[in-house]
Design an enzyme around this catalytic site. Structure first.
Site: not given
Lengths: 306, 257
Positions: A129, A69-70, A267, A46
């Site tokens: 997100c 995840n971050a 993913g 993105s």
């Protein structure tokens, strides 16, 4: 012979498997490798209006049933991002999807217009997100009106490139959001982003491990939820759906298609299977379809609803 | 994420310390681990040793994070993920190991293992000046022939490791050359080995986030340093357009060198 090819808003995919945004897609070369590995389409990471370094590490962790995840939408900004996307469009044979985000409606229009210059096969508005809420507020995809406004902003600036709206499982208004983005002009829905956010605390450190503390949960743990979301969205709208969430095998992908997905996003499975995971999944799909008398993947789309 | 107790801190030189961690893991030289300081950050480090329930991490002081690691004392804990990636592969009998600057971190471990396996090892190690060298004694104790090179001539021979390697290759036939250090040095090593037709392996470095092949941040020419590397074969490296010329920052923005 079994035909895996499908069509998404006029774009032909040789296989119904799409590299999801944020997975290895930082460069044209990695996207090319995913396509060579068997992805029917690939999504670049993105891109936002400005460069962002994202959250500090740790940003991605493995746990027993998937990932959390971050990363925090790290990206080089839309000027550089459009160049990277153009390079990918030139280099990769499979359709390339340009994913983008912004923290306000006008920003969505700006980034989409910039990325459109690179002529990607499709654009994907990342409305969902879950990892930047402290600065950007609740994701657009949680509320029908917000999601529709962002889609309209893009549609007002870009024509001729199909738009995917990437939604979130984290809303009780999912069907309403899906209908709203369809009415606003979205051509495809990607269902969807990570679940949560979730958290992992290390006992010995007595601290959350992700630097952002919380992060989106993905992988096999969320697959049943993703399948249900795809089911709901398929019932709510007429536009095609990409089913994303925890798909690791051919059977998982077929389940997603039976729930209503025209194509399937991959993913977290790349963590276990690498770039070749796409080839593995499509081979498993073909085997099952052959044994069970299906000649085209298209016959499977939404079959569980009938 | 596993927390590991620091058993000992060794000062290798004023800029470089080795943390010896109480940590049982199976790793080979060239593999790396992500080291976490809770509440601060997490970064990748080559393992500089891994024996008898202990893992070694050798850290050069280059920024706030490594400075914090340098302040740590025995008894404190750090978080560890890993080991990750592919290490060096043992090839042949007569080999050279070429290290520059902090790049020697995984090479002390490599020299130990090569010697344990009975290989004849030349360790060519370079630094700007005498005070920045490390693992010289370690390699000598392991039984390697050590060639020290410094830019200012304060220790060993004055000049570059790559010239010393070229000389070595002119004198005798080597089966494999291993290298880690500044990218420009490694590029030269790969080039010299390519010309001579000697097999070569180099450990590359790029900005890393996940460490296991998901985020793509550490990509170089479509390869992922964390998962496909960090050790790559010289022939593969010679084909990389980005090697020695391009890397990505934390944003993913391309930077030319």
């Amino acid at each position: 012979m079994v035909e895996l090819g499908v069509e998404l808003a006029g774009v032909r995919l040789s296989k119904p498997l799409i590299l999801a945004s944020g997975i290895v897609g930082v460069s044209a070369a990695t996207l090319k490798r995913a396509a060579k590995g068997g992805a029917g389409a690939v999504t670049m990471k993105s891109i936002g209006p400005e460069p962002r370094s994202g959250h500090p590490n740790p940003t991605v962790l493995e746990w027993e049933c998937g990932l959390v995840n971050a990363v925090g939408l790290s990206n080089p900004g839309m000027e550089e991002g459009a160049k990277d996307l153009a390079a990918a469009v030139k280099m990769v044979k499979a359709p390339v999807i340009g994913s983008f985000f912004a923290k306000d409606v006008a920003g969505f229009g700006d980034v989409a217009a910039k990325l459109a210059e690179a002529k990607p096969a499709m654009l994907e508005a990342n409305l969902s997100c879950p990892n930047t809420m402290r600065e950007s507020g609740v994701p657009f995809a949680y509320e029908p009106e917000h999601a529709a406004e962002a889609v309209k902003a893009v549609k007002g600036r870009v024509s001729g490139i199909p738009l995917i709206a990437k939604l979130s499982p984290n809303t009780h208004l999912l069907k309403e959001v899906a209908k709203a983005v369809e009415a606003a002009g979205a051509d495809v829905i990607n269902m969807g982003n990570t679940l949560g956010p979730g958290m992992i605390i290390n006992l010995e450190a007595r601290k959350p491990v992700l630097a952002n503390k919380a992060g989106g949960v993905s992988g096999p743990a969320i697959r049943p939820i993703a399948v249900r979301c795809v089911w709901d969205v398929y019932e709510a709208v007429k536009i095609p759906v990409i089913g994303t969430g925890g798909v690791c095998s051919g059977r998982d992908a077929l389940e997603m298609m039976m729930a209503g997905a025209t194509a399937v996003g991959i993913g977290s499975a790349v963590a276990g299977g690498g770039f070749k995971v796409f080839g593995k999944i499509s081979k498993e799909m073909e085997e099952w379809m052959g044994k069970n008398g299906f000649s085209s993947a298209k016959e499977l789309i939404g079959i569980a609803h009938r | 994420m596993r927390m590991a107790k620091i058993l000992e801190v060794r000062e290798e030189n004023p800029r470089i310390k080795t943390l010896i961690l109480e940590l049982g893991m199976k790793a080979v030289p060239g593999q790396f681990a992500m080291v976490w300081v809770p509440g601060m950050n997490e970064k990748p480090f080559s393992l500089s040793g891994c024996v008898e329930g202990k893992a070694w991490v050798t850290v050069a002081k280059v920024g706030a994070f490594s400075e914090r690691l340098h302040q740590m004392k025995a008894g404190e804990q750090v978080g560890i993920r890993g080991p990750f990636g592919n290490g060096f592969k043992m090839k042949g009998e007569k080999v050279a190991v070429v290290g520059g600057g902090c790049g020697s971190a995984p090479l002390g471990f490599l020299v130990d293992e090569l010697r344990k396996a009975g290989k004849k090892v030349d360790f060519v190690v370079g630094a700007k000046t005498k005070g920045e060298l490390f693992f010289v004694e370690r390699a000598r104790n392991a039984g390697a022939e050590v060639v020290v090179c410094t830019d200012d001539g304060s220790d060993g021979r004055k000049g570059f490791t790559t010239d010393a390697l070229a000389e070595l290759l002119g004198k005798e036939k080597l089966d494999c050359v291993y290298t880690c250090g500044p990218e420009m040095m490694m590029k030269k090593v790969v080039g010299i080995c390519g010309e001579k037709g000697v097999e070569c392996q180099a450990s590359l470095e790029r900005f890393m986030k996940c460490g296991f092949g998901v985020c793509g941040q550490c990509a170089i020419d479509g390869m992922l340093v964390c998962r496909d590397g960090p050790v790559f074969d010289g022939k593969k490296i010679a084909k990389m357009k980005e090697f020695g010329s391009l890397r990505r920052d934390a944003c993913g923005k391309e930077m030319r060198s």
